[in-house]
Design a protein around this motif. Sequence first.
Motif, PDB file in Angstrom:
ATOM      1  N   PHE A  52       0.824  -1.207   0.000  1.00  0.00           N
ATOM      2  CA  PHE A  52       0.000   0.000   0.000  1.00  0.00           C
ATOM      3  C   PHE A  52       0.856   1.254   0.000  1.00  0.00           C
ATOM      4  O   PHE A  52       0.692   2.141  -0.844  1.00  0.00           O
ATOM      5  CB  PHE A  52      -0.937   0.005   1.202  1.00  0.00           C
ATOM      6  CG  PHE A  52      -1.671   1.314   1.375  1.00  0.00           C
ATOM      7  CD1 PHE A  52      -2.681   1.682   0.498  1.00  0.00           C
ATOM      8  CD2 PHE A  52      -1.335   2.183   2.405  1.00  0.00           C
ATOM      9  CE1 PHE A  52      -3.341   2.903   0.654  1.00  0.00           C
ATOM     10  CE2 PHE A  52      -1.995   3.394   2.573  1.00  0.00           C
ATOM     11  CZ  PHE A  52      -3.003   3.752   1.680  1.00  0.00           C
ATOM     12  N   PHE A  53       1.788   1.361   0.960  1.00  0.00           N
ATOM     13  CA  PHE A  53       2.595   2.579   1.054  1.00  0.00           C
ATOM     14  C   PHE A  53       3.552   2.715  -0.133  1.00  0.00           C
ATOM     15  O   PHE A  53       3.949   3.828  -0.478  1.00  0.00           O
ATOM     16  CB  PHE A  53       3.356   2.617   2.377  1.00  0.00           C
ATOM     17  CG  PHE A  53       2.477   2.956   3.551  1.00  0.00           C
ATOM     18  CD1 PHE A  53       2.111   4.264   3.794  1.00  0.00           C
ATOM     19  CD2 PHE A  53       1.996   1.956   4.383  1.00  0.00           C
ATOM     20  CE1 PHE A  53       1.282   4.578   4.867  1.00  0.00           C
ATOM     21  CE2 PHE A  53       1.165   2.261   5.452  1.00  0.00           C
ATOM     22  CZ  PHE A  53       0.804   3.577   5.689  1.00  0.00           C
ATOM     23  N   ALA A  54       3.888   1.598  -0.758  1.00  0.00           N
ATOM     24  CA  ALA A  54       4.697   1.655  -1.975  1.00  0.00           C
ATOM     25  C   ALA A  54       3.915   2.232  -3.144  1.00  0.00           C
ATOM     26  O   ALA A  54       4.500   2.716  -4.111  1.00  0.00           O
ATOM     27  CB  ALA A  54       5.199   0.257  -2.332  1.00  0.00           C
ATOM     28  N   SER A  55       2.581   2.203  -3.055  1.00  0.00           N
ATOM     29  CA  SER A  55       1.728   2.606  -4.178  1.00  0.00           C
ATOM     30  C   SER A  55       1.110   3.983  -4.018  1.00  0.00           C
ATOM     31  O   SER A  55       0.465   4.469  -4.943  1.00  0.00           O
ATOM     32  CB  SER A  55       0.604   1.567  -4.355  1.00  0.00           C
ATOM     33  OG  SER A  55       1.130   0.271  -4.550  1.00  0.00           O
TER      34      SER A  55
ATOM     35  N   ALA B  48       7.872   6.507   2.729  1.00  0.00           N
ATOM     36  CA  ALA B  48       8.772   5.526   3.355  1.00  0.00           C
ATOM     37  C   ALA B  48       8.754   5.682   4.871  1.00  0.00           C
ATOM     38  O   ALA B  48       8.666   4.690   5.611  1.00  0.00           O
ATOM     39  CB  ALA B  48      10.187   5.700   2.818  1.00  0.00           C
ATOM     40  N   VAL B  49       8.815   6.924   5.340  1.00  0.00           N
ATOM     41  CA  VAL B  49       8.797   7.179   6.787  1.00  0.00           C
ATOM     42  C   VAL B  49       7.441   6.821   7.382  1.00  0.00           C
ATOM     43  O   VAL B  49       7.356   6.172   8.438  1.00  0.00           O
ATOM     44  CB  VAL B  49       9.138   8.657   7.077  1.00  0.00           C
ATOM     45  CG1 VAL B  49       8.921   8.978   8.549  1.00  0.00           C
ATOM     46  CG2 VAL B  49      10.569   8.961   6.673  1.00  0.00           C
ATOM     47  N   LEU B  50       6.347   7.227   6.714  1.00  0.00           N
ATOM     48  CA  LEU B  50       5.003   6.932   7.215  1.00  0.00           C
ATOM     49  C   LEU B  50       4.747   5.431   7.204  1.00  0.00           C
ATOM     50  O   LEU B  50       4.192   4.879   8.163  1.00  0.00           O
ATOM     51  CB  LEU B  50       3.966   7.648   6.348  1.00  0.00           C
ATOM     52  CG  LEU B  50       2.502   7.559   6.797  1.00  0.00           C
ATOM     53  CD1 LEU B  50       2.329   8.126   8.201  1.00  0.00           C
ATOM     54  CD2 LEU B  50       1.589   8.302   5.816  1.00  0.00           C
TER      55      LEU B  50
ATOM     56  N   MET C  43      10.689  -0.297   4.819  1.00  0.00           N
ATOM     57  CA  MET C  43      11.042   1.055   4.387  1.00  0.00           C
ATOM     58  C   MET C  43      11.826   1.046   3.069  1.00  0.00           C
ATOM     59  O   MET C  43      11.601   1.887   2.191  1.00  0.00           O
ATOM     60  CB  MET C  43      11.860   1.727   5.486  1.00  0.00           C
ATOM     61  CG  MET C  43      11.862   3.235   5.441  1.00  0.00           C
ATOM     62  SD  MET C  43      12.624   3.892   6.949  1.00  0.00           S
ATOM     63  CE  MET C  43      12.484   5.655   6.636  1.00  0.00           C
ATOM     64  N   ASP C  44      12.769   0.094   2.920  1.00  0.00           N
ATOM     65  CA  ASP C  44      13.592   0.067   1.708  1.00  0.00           C
ATOM     66  C   ASP C  44      12.764  -0.255   0.473  1.00  0.00           C
ATOM     67  O   ASP C  44      12.950   0.319  -0.606  1.00  0.00           O
ATOM     68  CB  ASP C  44      14.750  -0.925   1.860  1.00  0.00           C
ATOM     69  CG  ASP C  44      14.286  -2.322   2.273  1.00  0.00           C
ATOM     70  OD1 ASP C  44      13.086  -2.507   2.576  1.00  0.00           O
ATOM     71  OD2 ASP C  44      15.133  -3.238   2.300  1.00  0.00           O
ATOM     72  N   LYS C  45      11.782  -1.156   0.624  1.00  0.00           N
ATOM     73  CA  LYS C  45      10.933  -1.516  -0.513  1.00  0.00           C
ATOM     74  C   LYS C  45       9.983  -0.381  -0.891  1.00  0.00           C
ATOM     75  O   LYS C  45       9.707  -0.164  -2.071  1.00  0.00           O
ATOM     76  CB  LYS C  45      10.146  -2.795  -0.202  1.00  0.00           C
ATOM     77  CG  LYS C  45      11.022  -4.031  -0.143  1.00  0.00           C
ATOM     78  CD  LYS C  45      10.209  -5.293   0.077  1.00  0.00           C
ATOM     79  CE  LYS C  45      11.122  -6.519   0.059  1.00  0.00           C
ATOM     80  NZ  LYS C  45      10.372  -7.774   0.294  1.00  0.00           N
ATOM     81  N   VAL C  46       9.498   0.345   0.115  1.00  0.00           N
ATOM     82  CA  VAL C  46       8.632   1.496  -0.167  1.00  0.00           C
ATOM     83  C   VAL C  46       9.422   2.573  -0.910  1.00  0.00           C
ATOM     84  O   VAL C  46       8.959   3.124  -1.916  1.00  0.00           O
ATOM     85  CB  VAL C  46       8.039   2.076   1.135  1.00  0.00           C
ATOM     86  CG1 VAL C  46       7.296   3.378   0.850  1.00  0.00           C
ATOM     87  CG2 VAL C  46       7.092   1.072   1.783  1.00  0.00           C
ATOM     88  N   ALA C  47      10.633   2.857  -0.441  1.00  0.00           N
ATOM     89  CA  ALA C  47      11.465   3.888  -1.077  1.00  0.00           C
ATOM     90  C   ALA C  47      11.806   3.503  -2.515  1.00  0.00           C
ATOM     91  O   ALA C  47      11.761   4.343  -3.418  1.00  0.00           O
ATOM     92  CB  ALA C  47      12.741   4.101  -0.266  1.00  0.00           C
TER      93      ALA C  47
END
Length: 357
Positions: free
Chosen positions: A119-122, A131-133, A141-145
């Motif tokens: 979700f946060f990645a999208s 990434a922080v949220l 975090m690394d995958k979201v960034a």
Amino acid sequence: MSSYRDRLIHPIKGLLLCLAGGFFCSWIQTPLPWMIGPLLAMVAGKVSGGGVDAPQGGRQTGQLIIGCALGLYFTPVVVSILAVHAVTMLLAAVFAILLSYICGFLLSRFSGVDKTTAFFASVPGGAAEMAVLGDRFGAAMDKVALAQSLRILLVVVLIPAILTYSGAHGADQYQPSPGQVSYPGLALLLTLCAFAGGLLALAKIPNAWMLGPLFASITVTVMQADLSAMPVPLSNLGQLLIGCVLGARFERGFMLKARRYLLGLLLSIGIALILSALFALVLTFFTGIPIPTLILATAPGGIAEMGITAKVLQLGVPLVTAFHVTRVVLLVTATGPLFKVMRRISANLKHKGSGTD
């Protein structure tokens, strides 16, 4: 010695590589040469293990310059025109939230990554902010960034190219004010923008170094102070720095270990681009705004990237910028609380389902 290389040698090598990429893309006349050239050059340098990196503060400096340049388009007449489209901007921001859930679900299915990370990645609300949220809610975090950076890279590379080669380059009715460069006025304008960015950063406002300078420049323009136009070389420098920082996020080791995740990202981002373009088609039918402008306005890119694309292609700079500011403000403020509500609803549904089995 290693610390010296990391802090000085690698950023200098990165800047020289990005400068070469900008000159090369400008020479072969690609769309957005001073953003796409440095971005792709830095990605190539990072993936090949070339010992390059972005300079510290590069992202903030680039955003400050671009935010300042975009704000010069918001004359009093333009602001009154934008007010007419306020509801459309809000609808586009709500659409971005729905798109986040759709693409997050698809990413989770395609790649096998957990739903929170997907979700946060999208969410197209800013790489660092999401990434922080996401980290607060247990996302990787690394995958979201990586997902946020790859999304912006694809949007920056594909959309300008598609619009340019389809002949969408327009004659923008909106022009920046003033039309002449005044170096004392420019120094004052940049100082005001830097002060505004610093204030928002101290207040821990997301996207501070983009929104602060943008709002400061808009205020100066609406007041018709006419301090200075933005010199083209300085605008190119802002694009170069942003491209450099975006490219520096692609670490070779992590990308090699996350091949399935990368494939899932490519599929979900492709679907996001298609759905955004279809939504733009619907909006143009009801609003009469040209479709190329709405494609930029609804694309899942960043404020700086889409704003500078509109500037270079002369496609409704204030409209595109205002759409993305509205979207980012809504996403940054609403994503966390909305995710909490959705997770609570999901947990209640699972609890009820297990109770009836």
